[in-house]
Design a protein around this motif. Structure first.
Motif, PDB file in Angstrom:
ATOM      1  N   ASP A  27       0.847  -1.182   0.000  1.00  0.00           N
ATOM      2  CA  ASP A  27       0.000   0.000   0.000  1.00  0.00           C
ATOM      3  C   ASP A  27       0.888   1.238   0.000  1.00  0.00           C
ATOM      4  O   ASP A  27       2.104   1.147  -0.251  1.00  0.00           O
ATOM      5  CB  ASP A  27      -0.951  -0.017   1.202  1.00  0.00           C
ATOM      6  CG  ASP A  27      -0.216  -0.115   2.537  1.00  0.00           C
ATOM      7  OD1 ASP A  27       1.029   0.034   2.542  1.00  0.00           O
ATOM      8  OD2 ASP A  27      -0.879  -0.332   3.560  1.00  0.00           O
ATOM      9  N   ARG A  62      -6.570   6.737  -9.828  1.00  0.00           N
ATOM     10  CA  ARG A  62      -7.955   6.256  -9.919  1.00  0.00           C
ATOM     11  C   ARG A  62      -8.864   7.231  -9.191  1.00  0.00           C
ATOM     12  O   ARG A  62      -8.522   7.722  -8.106  1.00  0.00           O
ATOM     13  CB  ARG A  62      -8.066   4.859  -9.288  1.00  0.00           C
ATOM     14  CG  ARG A  62      -9.512   4.361  -9.065  1.00  0.00           C
ATOM     15  CD  ARG A  62      -9.475   3.131  -8.169  1.00  0.00           C
ATOM     16  NE  ARG A  62     -10.803   2.679  -7.778  1.00  0.00           N
ATOM     17  CZ  ARG A  62     -11.478   1.701  -8.374  1.00  0.00           C
ATOM     18  NH1 ARG A  62     -10.935   1.066  -9.379  1.00  0.00           N
ATOM     19  NH2 ARG A  62     -12.672   1.349  -7.953  1.00  0.00           N
ATOM     20  N   THR A  78      -6.968   7.737  -5.550  1.00  0.00           N
ATOM     21  CA  THR A  78      -5.874   6.875  -5.107  1.00  0.00           C
ATOM     22  C   THR A  78      -4.850   6.809  -6.235  1.00  0.00           C
ATOM     23  O   THR A  78      -5.177   7.039  -7.404  1.00  0.00           O
ATOM     24  CB  THR A  78      -6.358   5.456  -4.770  1.00  0.00           C
ATOM     25  OG1 THR A  78      -7.048   4.909  -5.893  1.00  0.00           O
ATOM     26  CG2 THR A  78      -7.280   5.466  -3.553  1.00  0.00           C
ATOM     27  N   GLU A 125      -4.568  -1.474 -12.649  1.00  0.00           N
ATOM     28  CA  GLU A 125      -5.176  -0.957 -11.424  1.00  0.00           C
ATOM     29  C   GLU A 125      -5.905  -2.060 -10.677  1.00  0.00           C
ATOM     30  O   GLU A 125      -5.856  -2.140  -9.449  1.00  0.00           O
ATOM     31  CB  GLU A 125      -6.127   0.189 -11.778  1.00  0.00           C
ATOM     32  CG  GLU A 125      -6.585   1.031 -10.590  1.00  0.00           C
ATOM     33  CD  GLU A 125      -7.755   0.426  -9.865  1.00  0.00           C
ATOM     34  OE1 GLU A 125      -7.903   0.686  -8.648  1.00  0.00           O
ATOM     35  OE2 GLU A 125      -8.542  -0.301 -10.493  1.00  0.00           O
ATOM     36  N   HIS A 161      -3.392  -4.148  -8.876  1.00  0.00           N
ATOM     37  CA  HIS A 161      -2.919  -3.502  -7.662  1.00  0.00           C
ATOM     38  C   HIS A 161      -3.974  -3.583  -6.555  1.00  0.00           C
ATOM     39  O   HIS A 161      -3.646  -3.823  -5.388  1.00  0.00           O
ATOM     40  CB  HIS A 161      -2.581  -2.035  -7.936  1.00  0.00           C
ATOM     41  CG  HIS A 161      -2.139  -1.281  -6.729  1.00  0.00           C
ATOM     42  ND1 HIS A 161      -0.890  -1.449  -6.150  1.00  0.00           N
ATOM     43  CD2 HIS A 161      -2.781  -0.377  -5.929  1.00  0.00           C
ATOM     44  CE1 HIS A 161      -0.777  -0.688  -5.091  1.00  0.00           C
ATOM     45  NE2 HIS A 161      -1.911  -0.027  -4.936  1.00  0.00           N
ATOM     46  N   ARG A 162      -5.220  -3.385  -6.908  1.00  0.00           N
ATOM     47  CA  ARG A 162      -6.279  -3.372  -5.894  1.00  0.00           C
ATOM     48  C   ARG A 162      -6.478  -4.748  -5.275  1.00  0.00           C
ATOM     49  O   ARG A 162      -6.962  -4.856  -4.144  1.00  0.00           O
ATOM     50  CB  ARG A 162      -7.566  -2.869  -6.548  1.00  0.00           C
ATOM     51  CG  ARG A 162      -8.678  -2.500  -5.603  1.00  0.00           C
ATOM     52  CD  ARG A 162      -9.619  -1.462  -6.188  1.00  0.00           C
ATOM     53  NE  ARG A 162      -9.743  -1.554  -7.617  1.00  0.00           N
ATOM     54  CZ  ARG A 162     -10.701  -2.238  -8.253  1.00  0.00           C
ATOM     55  NH1 ARG A 162     -11.595  -2.903  -7.556  1.00  0.00           N
ATOM     56  NH2 ARG A 162     -10.763  -2.237  -9.576  1.00  0.00           N
ATOM     57  N   ARG A 163      -6.079  -5.781  -5.986  1.00  0.00           N
ATOM     58  CA  ARG A 163      -6.219  -7.129  -5.433  1.00  0.00           C
ATOM     59  C   ARG A 163      -5.262  -7.404  -4.289  1.00  0.00           C
ATOM     60  O   ARG A 163      -5.349  -8.454  -3.656  1.00  0.00           O
ATOM     61  CB  ARG A 163      -6.034  -8.165  -6.548  1.00  0.00           C
ATOM     62  CG  ARG A 163      -7.262  -8.316  -7.426  1.00  0.00           C
ATOM     63  CD  ARG A 163      -7.036  -9.235  -8.582  1.00  0.00           C
ATOM     64  NE  ARG A 163      -8.286  -9.472  -9.310  1.00  0.00           N
ATOM     65  CZ  ARG A 163      -8.374  -9.901 -10.561  1.00  0.00           C
ATOM     66  NH1 ARG A 163      -7.250 -10.156 -11.240  1.00  0.00           N
ATOM     67  NH2 ARG A 163      -9.542 -10.094 -11.132  1.00  0.00           N
ATOM     68  N   ALA A 166      -5.621  -6.161  -1.670  1.00  0.00           N
ATOM     69  CA  ALA A 166      -6.506  -6.183  -0.501  1.00  0.00           C
ATOM     70  C   ALA A 166      -6.688  -7.595   0.036  1.00  0.00           C
ATOM     71  O   ALA A 166      -7.094  -7.776   1.193  1.00  0.00           O
ATOM     72  CB  ALA A 166      -7.861  -5.571  -0.853  1.00  0.00           C
TER      73      ALA A 166
END
Length: 459
Positions: free
Chosen positions: A231, A311, A332, A347, A350-352, A354
């Motif tokens: 992050d 984003r 973000t 994107e 990257h968000r995965r 989480a």
């Protein structure tokens, strides 16, 4: 007229029974330890700490604590669960013996940690080879997620301090190999830090990344096929320089803080430059857009090839906006050195990251909710025990479980598989565990054992 006896049947209770085995489903973990060669590797690694004429092997003692932790234990004394069932787990050491081993390993410091980690890395390579297409590196690449976690302390322990969330405890950095949507994740690094350790300390991120890379098979320890995700805590100049160093050439996808410079760059993005973002299923997500701003801020001092992707999206109801958000839309940003590819795909990748939050939640349920010992060196050994337990919970499903069962998290594995009781039957020179046909997951247990039994024995 029948007489009611209550909502539940009434049974009489007495002790003195024999032949039944509690936690019999844990034989899945025991067989995993045997088939992947973990018992041999840990025993050899901890051989220097075995005293002359010692009854218990140090490797067996450490693995027993890890097994107890995988079954839901959260302190050294929970090895009593294994001690009560020697037919499944073999002879287990007493509590004083376990404590003495932890003290000895803690006193050895880096030497003991290196021995344990080297054994884990050796076995991990074998497990991934056995898993084949179910390996997290089956596609020739691997993703490592790094994140921090707060572990609260309810007593005065060494290095326990006030945290940035105004709590009290420790602030370890952990790293997990992402198994994707079809599996869980594997712990590959756990760096114990004081509670007041910074979230974006580059030196700690570098050390955690080094520990994580050392756990991977050798061909994945450098090169673009290995992606490091973090992050915004990892979005520091020094960490990105380290990831991009010539000869290392790792791929990265690192969150970046929205500074005033980046905010001003976002304001200059033309409307036609925004493209729809994707949701988790890879389809266009209403109310979310992505754009690249690599050419807008001055990136001359940053690593070559770094791209900035921003984003914007409509915040969910109840979310609080920040000063740097734009026209009521949440902003973000992340940096990556991946060349090509659609922005929405980058994107979404990257968000995965989480999913790392799910790995941390599972780790909390597997011994990380509390550091049970006092000294920092002792608790670092405890983190290695937790990592061993999480390794087993990740390694067992890869060759043994299929379909949805492979996605079961530790809580569900414990309730449905490991906690199953069985009858111990001795016939001739063999011992059999017979699980009741009434247990809904007996077939899952027996099929998993059959798959483990056909694995080749370690050399």
């Amino acid at each position: 007229m029948s007489k009611r006896i209550g909502l539940y049947p009434r049974v009489r209770v007495e002790g003195g029974g024999s032949g039944a085995v509690s936690q019999a489903g844990a034989v899945l973990l025991v067989q995993t330890v045997r088939r992947v060669g973990l018992a041999t590797a840990i025993s050899a690694a901890l051989a220097p700490w075995r005293k002359p004429r010692a009854v218990h092997d140090p490797g067996k003692v450490l693995l027993d604590v890890a097994l107890a932790t995988a079954l839901g234990g959260d302190c050294l004394a929970d090895v009593a669960m294994l001690r009560a069932e020697p037919d499944i787990f073999g002879p287990a050491a007493s509590d004083p013996t376990v404590s003495r081993l932890i003290d000895a390993l803690a006193a050895a410091g880096p030497k003991a940690l290196t021995a344990i980690r080297t054994a884990r890395a050796e076995v991990r390579t074998r497990v991934w080879e056995l898993a084949g297409e179910d390996s997290p590196a089956a596609g020739g690449s691997v993703i490592v997620d790094i994140d921090g976690v707060l572990v609260l302390a309810h007593s005065e322990k060494q290095d326990a301090t006030a945290t940035w969330k105004k709590t009290y405890g420790h602030h370890p950095l952990v790293a997990f190999v992402d198994h994707g949507p079809a599996g869980s994740g594997e712990p590959v690094a756990a760096l114990l830090r004081p509670g007041n350790a910074g979230s974006n300390t580059a030196a700690d991120h570098i050390e955690t990344a080094q520990l994580a890379l050392a756990q991977l098979p050798k061909h994945l320890r450098r090169g673009r096929q290995t992606l490091i995700r973090t992050d915004s805590a990892g979005g520091t100049h020094a960490f990105l320089d380290w990831l991009s160093k010539p000869g290392r050439w790792l791929s990265y996808s690192v969150g970046m803080t929205i500074t005033d410079t980046l905010h001003q760059a976002v304001l200059k993005i033309p409307k036609k430059a925004w493209t729809p973002a994707y949701d988790a299923g890879g389809t266009e997500r209403p109310g979310a857009w992505v754009a690249e701003i690599t050419d807008m801020p001055d990136l001359n001092t940053w690593p070559k090839g770094m791209r900035l992707v921003v984003r914007k999206e409509r915040p969910h109801p109840g979310a609080q906006l920040r000063f740097t958000d734009l026209d009521g839309l949440r902003l973000t940003c992340f940096a990556t050195n991946t060349k090509g590819g659609q922005l929405a795909d980058l994107e979404l990748r990257h968000r995965r990251r989480a999913r790392c939050e799910d790995r941390i939640r599972n780790a909390r349920d597997t011994g990380l909710r509390n550091l049970p010992l006092h000294d920092t060196a002792q608790n670092q050994i405890w983190l290695e025990i937790v990592s061993l337990a999480l390794d087993l919970l990740a390694w067992m499903p890869m060759p043994a479980l299929t379909g949805q069962t492979r996605r079961w998290e530790p809580k569900k594995l414990r309730l449905r598989l490991f906690s199953a009781a069985a009858q111990l039957v001795r016939t001739g020179r063999r011992r059999w565990l017979r699980f009741t046909t009434r247990w809904p997951w007996t077939d899952e247990i027996t099929r998993a054992i059959d798959r483990l039994n056909v694995l080749p024995s370690p050399g």
